[in-house]
Structure formats: structure tokens, C-alpha cells
Design an enzyme around this catalytic site. Structure first.
Site, PDB file in Angstrom:
ATOM      1  CG  HIS A   1      -1.978   0.935   1.265  1.00 57.27           C
ATOM      2  ND1 HIS A   1      -2.716   1.179   2.376  1.00 57.27           N
ATOM      3  CD2 HIS A   1      -2.465   1.732   0.307  1.00 57.27           C
ATOM      4  CE1 HIS A   1      -3.631   2.077   2.106  1.00 57.27           C
ATOM      5  NE2 HIS A   1      -3.499   2.433   0.857  1.00 57.27           N
TER       6      HIS A   1
ATOM      7  CB  CYS B   1      -4.169  -4.120 -16.095  1.00 55.77           C
ATOM      8  SG  CYS B   1      -4.712  -5.568 -15.181  1.00 55.77           S
TER       9      CYS B   1
ATOM     10  NE  ARG C   1      -8.157  -5.352  -9.022  1.00 49.90           N
ATOM     11  CZ  ARG C   1      -6.845  -5.480  -8.886  1.00 49.90           C
ATOM     12  NH1 ARG C   1      -6.148  -6.222  -9.732  1.00 49.90           N
ATOM     13  NH2 ARG C   1      -6.212  -4.833  -7.940  1.00 49.90           N
TER      14      ARG C   1
ATOM     15  CG  ASN D   1       1.729  -6.752 -11.216  1.00 45.38           C
ATOM     16  OD1 ASN D   1       2.526  -6.581 -12.137  1.00 45.38           O
ATOM     17  ND2 ASN D   1       0.994  -5.780 -10.721  1.00 45.38           N
ATOM     18  CG  ASP D   2      -1.470 -11.503  -8.408  1.00 40.58           C
ATOM     19  OD1 ASP D   2      -0.647 -11.780  -7.521  1.00 40.58           O
ATOM     20  OD2 ASP D   2      -2.374 -10.677  -8.276  1.00 40.58           O
TER      21      ASP D   2
ATOM     22  NE  ARG E   1       1.962  -8.594  -6.479  1.00 38.07           N
ATOM     23  CZ  ARG E   1       0.822  -8.152  -6.996  1.00 38.07           C
ATOM     24  NH1 ARG E   1      -0.073  -9.003  -7.459  1.00 38.07           N
ATOM     25  NH2 ARG E   1       0.572  -6.891  -7.084  1.00 38.07           N
TER      26      ARG E   1
ATOM     27  CD  GLU F   1      -5.161 -11.192 -10.874  1.00 34.79           C
ATOM     28  OE1 GLU F   1      -4.170 -10.468 -10.760  1.00 34.79           O
ATOM     29  OE2 GLU F   1      -6.226 -10.967 -10.298  1.00 34.79           O
TER      30      GLU F   1
ATOM     31  NE  ARG G   1      -3.358  -2.516  -8.374  1.00 37.37           N
ATOM     32  CZ  ARG G   1      -2.373  -2.186  -9.206  1.00 37.37           C
ATOM     33  NH1 ARG G   1      -2.164  -0.931  -9.517  1.00 37.37           N
ATOM     34  NH2 ARG G   1      -1.602  -3.130  -9.728  1.00 37.37           N
TER      35      ARG G   1
HETATM   36  C1  PEP Z   1      -1.711  -7.973 -11.404  1.00 33.59           C
HETATM   37  O1  PEP Z   1      -1.702  -8.928 -10.622  1.00 33.59           O
HETATM   38  O2  PEP Z   1      -0.961  -7.894 -12.387  1.00 33.59           O
HETATM   39  C2  PEP Z   1      -2.598  -6.825 -11.172  1.00 33.59           C
HETATM   40  C3  PEP Z   1      -2.698  -5.856 -12.043  1.00 33.59           C
HETATM   41  O3  PEP Z   1      -3.271  -6.797 -10.001  1.00 33.59           O
HETATM   42  P1  PEP Z   1      -2.612  -6.356  -8.608  1.00 33.59           P
HETATM   43  O4  PEP Z   1      -1.229  -5.850  -8.900  1.00 33.59           O
HETATM   44  O5  PEP Z   1      -3.476  -5.295  -8.039  1.00 33.59           O
HETATM   45  O6  PEP Z   1      -2.627  -7.631  -7.855  1.00 33.59           O
HETATM   46 MG    MG Z   2      -3.317  -9.173  -9.258  1.00 35.63          MG
END
Ligand code: PEP
Ligand code: MG
Length: 760
Positions: A354, A667, A497, A619-620, A630, A596, A461
């Protein structure tokens, strides 16, 4: 201290002006004639060892310890056990607090904790006393002495005298940009559980002390509310409103006052009232109300600090400072004078915390997960933070300073120049249109989407609102927020989302408990499906916002068709509820799935048949494909979205989307990774959404690339056998497209590309 810890001796040793020795300055229990006479070298004896290590030393049989040093003038042979804790100010040891016992004693962790807490409290008091002692001196000698203390005593402690230059540390690049400035360290918060408290004999006085503590806590929260509201938008004031309500709550205050009237002790009353509240809140079924328990605890801790007289010693910060912390907590942004902060570096935490997201929002260069940082960084020494590469240099030499000074100026003027060209479309040299949008979480981010030329919001988000509230936000609060987002974006599309909580975005009391493996546990859509009331409230709120016809709805972390169907059923229910109430919404609201989780990419055909668009959360997807947390700095070197396995899953999802004729976007952070952009275009992605400040960079890359060549690169990358090979393909494309000579971004790209091409 001696009494409280049932010890025979308590002494304070302070560092001498030569910075090489510690001298006994005060004692209870040793021969008082030895004060100012007993001196030991830094690192010498058990006391010197605690100073040198910067951590507590405990020994049951001091005389048998190889580090033991004996001083006859203290009469020390009588004392068998020793516990020493360093006094640390701004990361530098200025002395040691010691207790000793005649009988052999094994010190318990609670004893060590208490001594450490007291040392932490005492350290700034000692420094202030040193400064105050100078108050009677002449102005001249005072300022000379003050600079002496500041220069030698605080800024360059023994461990601070650094002879080497360009000490390089590395972490996870979290927010791009370059900062150059003096290090400013924040101390870790105090553990209050071990502190002792003596109530007043007079119950009236004790009640008065409690009321003052409550009032002081209230003033502090008010101040924080204003600062956070002004910086991040009014929705972030909510958490403070709740805390103020608690302090004003008649029931809470009268329980406290009654408890003090009966027992005469404000602290024990506060603790027992808080315990009772905690137990009550834990039993509440509704997660929204259950999480209010965390606020009560927070408020309680603040009142406790006031009762105990704890003051937070925040040293003044020089403008342009590099803030060094253990972790980037959101509170930091309320505590510090942010105008003076040039960069932030944290020992722990990942780039998606955060606090890290706040840093990006404020466009402050930041690096997280820098191991060894707190041991190395010294207050006042210069530091360079390169938020793009994740490198930190301490005490840089003239050459490095000049080099990074140049890079910093280049960065600022490039951003300005690119922003001035924001109206140009994202289009490849052969005319393929790539839409570029921004990821946002705070209202402030929307201003940045505008500034940097984003075509819309590719990912909103919504959990940031929940993080700010530390619980599920209410439907009315969401209505208000989404309405403002839609208003601010005008006709541009906004993809909202649903709550993506849990995993590394944990908040207290939403029913997550202590999961052993939160990233694989009840996170994201799983959590919302479990809390159907919360889910329906959010869906209704998003549907109401969709009356503008610019909204798309996105489900995070879908792992298979059953989950998607269950979520779709909830959408149908929410629509029915709104229709019954006669509310306006978009009946054809596009519903998308985030890819993801590897299973979603593998089963993408089935999902594509039952949704309106895909958005790949790299990212996930990277975390779950490569089994690399991560947020864990230790395995960050294994975390690469350019791994051929991740690319293969992206390609598979693109193929499924094309077969079903639905749009597909990226994204995750990969969307703004310069090496990845041409490859993603080559894989057939038509929309990239990322941190708003990176949009201009991505646009310049897109505008320099031919989509046919990018496609050939992508095919090669899919067959590559390693991440390095894919990096080389990406780097070679940037070079061949002439981007290394680009007047605005050439410099940055060279720094990324040259080490890769050099290695090949
Ligand atoms: C992701 O996982 O790539 C994503 C965009 O969601 P977050 O980073 O909020 O988990
Ligand atoms: Mg994610």
C-alpha cells in the site's frame, strides 16, 4: 530500572567525543567514584560489544564470557550476570544502558525487551540533555558544541565514519525517478507492552490524566486527518473519522472513567476496556462491523502513549532528503513533511505494498526490499536513489554524483517534454493502434492519467478504498467514489475491478484469520464470493456508476469457469435488485476476467466464451506461474514476467480472446516495462495499462516499433530457453528501432539495454 528489573546495578555509559571510547557516566549500584573514570574501547568488553553490534547483549555468567572486561574501581567482581542495550539515535550508537545482578540470572526475552524499550526512550533524552546542558554557555560556544554533537556524536558515530565511497545496495525498483539527497532515518516504533506505569495516588488526578490523554490523542488524530485528506483526497480521511468517533463515544469514555474511579489506575483500566472491546468485536459476524475492532485498538494505543508520556522524536528533515525506513507504511505519509522528501528506501516489503503505491502516486522515487539498508545507511550521508534500476549508492563520490545529477535533469525535462506531446496517439510505425491507459487507486491518480495522456482507466483498484478504511467500504462511500471517478474521466472508459483484498493486501478483521499461505488462500474474488453481502453492495455501486455507459466491470483472480459463473450470478442478482428499486444502470455492462492465475490462461477458451473482455494481471500471473512471491525481496531475482513460460500463457490467452473476438489488455506492471512493450504488441495485445507516469515512455516505444517485426520477436521469445534470451530480444528491438538515440528516453533506455546487450 534496577528496581523494576530486580537488578543490583543499573548504569549508563556514553560515547566520548573521540568516538572511540565509552565512559561510565551514571550508576546505581557500582562504586560512585568510578563514574567518569571507567572507560572502555568501542567493541571492548560486553558493554562495548553491545555498542559495536548495535544490539542487546545478555550473559548469565559474565566472568566466564571471553568478552568480559574487569574494572577493579567498580567493585565489579560481585556481579555475575549482565544485560546491556545500546542507546541509538538516528541509527548511531551514542551509549549503552546496562543492568547487572550479583546472583547468576538467565535474562528472559521480556527483560531484554524492556531494557531495549527503555534504551530507545532514553537515547533521545540523553541527546537533548546534552544539548540543554549547553544552554548556559555563550552563544558561540553553544553553537560550536552543538555542531560537535551533531557532526560527531550523531551524524558520524563510530559505525558512521565511512571511508569508502559509492557503497552500492540493491532492492526492488518501486517508483521510478532519481533522488539525490541526505539520508534521513526513521526509528522503529516503541513496543509499549513492557513499559512500566505508576498511577497517581489521587484518583481525581488519575482521571484528569486520562482525560488529558484522550484530548491529546484527539488533537493528534485531527492533525493526521487533515494532512492525509489534503494529500490523498477526502476518502482517505475516513479512517480518522472513525477513530475520532471512538474517542467521542460516550460509552467508551464513561467505561474508562468508571474503571479509573473504581481501580485508580488509568492504564490498567484502558487495557481491560480495550480487551473487552476486542472480544466483543471478534464475535461480530458482519465483517464490516467486525473490522472496526482494529480502530478501537489503534485509538487505545495512541491514548496509552499519551498516558505513558511517550513522545515521538521526529528530527527536523532537510529539504530533499532520502528517507530510510524499515517498511513503507501508509502512516509515513501523514507523519513526514512530504515536501521535503526526495526519495524513499525501505529494508523490507515489496513494490505492491500500500505504501509503495502511495509513493508512486506522489511520484517519489522509491525502492523496497533493500537488505542491509538499515545497517549501512547513516543519517546525513549523501545517497542516490535510482527508482528505475532499484540501486542505491551511499556516500557517492563526485563522479557518480555528477553522472546521476545529469540523469536526474534529463529525467525531469524528458517527462515534461513527453507530457507536452500527450495528444499524439499510441500507434506503431505501420499504423496499428495500441490504446494506453492508466492504473489508478486514488482520486489523485486520475489527475496523473490526464497529465500523462492516458486514454482512460485500464484498472481501478477499488481495494485501496478498503485499505484506507481498513475494512469493507460501505455502499454509499463507494457510490460517491465511483461517481467522482466517472465525472473526472468524462467520456473516457473506466474499468472498475471488484475488491482484490487478501494476499499482500491484508487488512485486519475481514475474516482472513492467520492463513499460512495467504497468496494461495482466501484472497480476491474468493473472499468477495464468501462475503456475498459485501460483493452485492459493490456490484450495485458499480452498476449505478455504469449508467454513464463508460464503465467496464472486472473480476480479479478468476481461476476457472465455476468461479466466473458464480460471480456472473451475483451480477444478475445485483441487476435485479437495482431494477426493483428503479435505479438506472447499463444493462449491457461489459464484464471482464483478469487472467492472473495459470489455470485461467490454460482454460482461456472456456472463459472467453462467457465474458466480454480479458485483462492480464502479469504481476500475479508471474508470481503464480513461477512460484515466486511477488513481495519477497529474497526471491525477487527469480521474478520475471519475461520468462518464456509467462509469455506462453499470455500468448495462449491472446489466441483465446481472438477466437472469441473479445478485447484483451495487460494491466500488470509488465505493461510499462520497456523490454516487454514491443513483445506484448507482437503477441497481439491492443491495450496497455500501467502507472500513469509511465504512459509517455510506453507511447514512445509503441510509436517506434513495426508490429510485423514485433510479432517475429514475440515468436522467437516464445521459443527462448531463458529470461536472459528474452531480455536480449527485447533490448535488441529497442536498439534497432532507434530508441537508444531518442532525445527524451534514450538515456534511460541505454541504462536498461546496455548491460543486457553487453552480456550477450
Ligand atoms: C496484477 O496482478 O498484475 C494486477 C494488475 O493486479 P494487482 O497488482 O493489483 O494484484
Ligand atoms: Mg493481481
Amino acid at each position: 530500572m534496577a528496581k523494576r528489573l530486580d537488578a543490583d546495578v543499573c548504569s549508563i555509559y556514553l560515547i566520548d567525543s573521540d568516538m572511540q571510547h565509552l565512559t561510565l557516566r551514571a550508576t546505581q549500584g557500582l562504586d560512585s567514584r568510578s563514574v567518569r573514570k571507567v572507560t572502555l574501547g568501542f567493541g571492548e568488553g560486553l558493554v562495548g560489544l553491545a555498542a559495536q553490534r548495535g544490539e542487546a547483549v545478555a550473559t548469565e555468567h559474565a566472568s566466564q564470557d571471553p568478552n568480559f572486561r574487569y574494572f577493579p574501581e567498580t567493585g565489579e567482581e560481585r556481579f555475575e550476570s549482565l544485560l546491556a542495550a545500546p542507546l541509538i539515535v538516528q541509527g548511531v550508537t551514542i551509549g549503552v544502558l546496562v543492568i547487572q545482578t550479583a546472583e547468576p540470572r538467565h535474562f528472559e526475552p521480556a527483560d531484554v525487551g524492556l531494557l531495549q524499550t527503555c534504551a530507545q526512550l532514553l537515547a533521545p533524552v540523553v541527546t537533548n540533555a546534552q544539548l540543554l546542558a549547553l544552554a548556559g554557555d555563550t552563544e558561540e560556544s553553544r553553537s560550536a558544541s552543538v555542531s560537535e554533537i551533531v557532526e560527531h556524536g550523531i551524524m558520524h558515530g563510530p559505525s558512521g565514519a565511512r571511508s569508502e565511497h559509492n557503497v552500492e545496495l540493491e532492492g526492488i525498483p518501486t517508483s521510478r525517478g532519481i533522488a539525490i539527497g541526505p539520508v534521513y532515518r526513521l526509528e522503529t516504533p516503541l513496543d509499549l507492552t513492557n513499559l512500566d506505569y505508576s498511577p497517581s495516588d489521587d484518583t481525581e488526578q488519575e482521571t484528569q490524566d486520562l482525560r488529558e490523554a484522550l484530548a491529546e490523542a484527539r488533537r493528534e488524530i485531527d492533525g493526521m486527518r487533515e494532512v492525509v485528506g489534503a494529500r490523498f483526497g477526502p476518502e482517505f480521511e475516513a479512517v480518522f473519522h472513525t477513530q475520532i468517533q471512538i474517542l467521542e463515544d460516550h460509552g467508551f469514555v464513561s467505561k474508562l472513567e468508571q474503571g479509573v474511579a473504581e481501580g485508580g489506575n488509568a492504564l490498567t483500566t484502558l487495557r481491560s476496556v480495550l480487551d473487552a472491546y476486542r472480544r466483543t468485536f471478534e464475535r461480530i459476524e458482519d465483517p464490516y462491523f467486525r473490522e472496526r475492532g482494529a480502530d478501537v485498538e489503534d485509538v487505545g494505543k495512541r491514548v496509552m502513549e499519551k498516558l505513558l508520556g511517550v513522545r515521538h522524536h521526529i528530527q527536523p528533515m532537510e529539504p530533499g532528503s532520502v528517507v530510510v525506513v524499515d517498511q513503507v507504511y501508509p502512516e509515513l505519509f501523514a507523519k513526514l513533511e512530504m515536501d521535503a522528501v526526495a526519495g524513499i528506501v525501505a529494508e523490507h516489503g515489496g513494490e505492491t505494498s500500500h505504501g509503495a503505491i502511495f509513493a508512486r502516486t506522489l511520484e517519489i522515487p522509491a525502492i523496497t526490499g533493500v537488505s542491509g539498508l538499515q545497517h549501512e545507511a547513516r543519517t546525513g550521508e549523501m545517497a542516490i536513489v535510482d527508482g528505475g534500476s532499484g540501486k542505491i549508492y551511499l556516500s557517492p563520490d563526485e563522479m557518480l554524483l555528477a553522472e546521476y545529477g545529469r540523469a536526474q535533469r534529463e529525467y525531469a525535462s524528458s517527462v515534461e517534454h513527453l507530457d507536452s506531446m500527450r495528444e499524439r496517439p499510441g500507434e506503431t510505425t505501420d499504423g496499428r493502434r495500441i490504446s494506453l491507459s492508466g492504473n489508478v487507486g486514488l482520486l489523485n491518480d486520475l489527475r496523473l492519467v490526464e497529465q500523462h495522456g492516458g486514454e482512460g482507466v485500464g484498472l481501478f483498484r477499488t481495494e485501496l478504498l478498503a485499505l484506507a478504511h481498513r475494512g469493507f467500504p460501505s455502499e454509499a462511500e463507494q457510490d460517491q467514489l465511483y461517481r467522482r471517478v466517472i465525472e473526472m474521466m468524462g467520456t473516457r472508459p473506466v474499468t472498475i475491478r471488484t475488491l482484490d483484498l487478501g494476499g499482500d493486501k491484508g487488512i485486519p478483521n475481514i475474516g482472513l484469520g492467520d492463513e499460512e499461505n495467504p497468496q494461495l488462500g482466501c484472497r480476491s474474488i474468493r473472499l468477495t464470493l464468501e462475503n456475498r453481502r459485501v460483493f452485492l453492495a459493490q456490484l450495485r455501486s458499480i452498476l449505478r456508476a455504469s449508467a454513464s455507459r463508460t464503465v467496464r466491470l472486472l473480476f480479479p483472480m478468476i481461476s476457472g469457469l465455476d468461479e466466473l459463473r458464480e460471480a456472473q450470478r451475483a451480477v444478475a442478482d445485483a441487476k435485479r435488485q437495482l431494477s426493483d428499486r428503479g435505479a438506472d444502470f447499463d444493462p449491457d455492462l461489459p464484464v471482464g476476467v483478469m487472467i492472473e492465475v495459470p489455470s485461467a490462461a490454460i482454460c482461456a477458451d472456456a472463459l472467453a466464451d462467457e465474458c466480454d473482455f480479458f485483462s492480464i494481471g502479469t504481476n500475479d500471473l508471474t508470481q503464480y506461474t513461477l512460484a515466486v512471491d511477488r513481495g519477497n525481496e529474497r526471491v525477487a531475482h527469480l521474478y520475471s514476467p519475461l520468462h518464456p513460460a509467462v509469455l506462453t500463457l499470455i500468448a495462449r490467452s491472446v489466441d483465446a480472446a481472438q477466437r472469441a473476438d473479445i478485447p484483451i489488455s495487460i494491466c500488470g506492471e509488465m505493461a510499462t516495462n520497456p523490454l516487454a512493450v514491443p513483445l506484448l504488441v507482437g503477441l497481439g495485445i491492443n491495450e496497455l495499462s500501467g502507472t500513469p507516469s509511465q504512459i509517455p515512455l510506453v507511447k514512445e516505444i509503441v510509436r517506434a516499433v513495426d508490429s510485423g517485426e514485433a510479432n517475429r520477436d514475440a515468436r522467437r521469445a516464445l521459443r527462448a530457453s531463458s529470461v536472459q534470451e528474452v531480455h536480449a530480444i527485447g533490448a535488441e528491438r529497442l536498439r534497432a528501432a532507434g530508441l537508444l538515440e531518442h532525445p527524451d528516453i534514450g538515456g534511460w533506455l541505454q541504462r536498461i539495454v546496455e548491460p543486457i546487450l553487453g552480456k550477450v
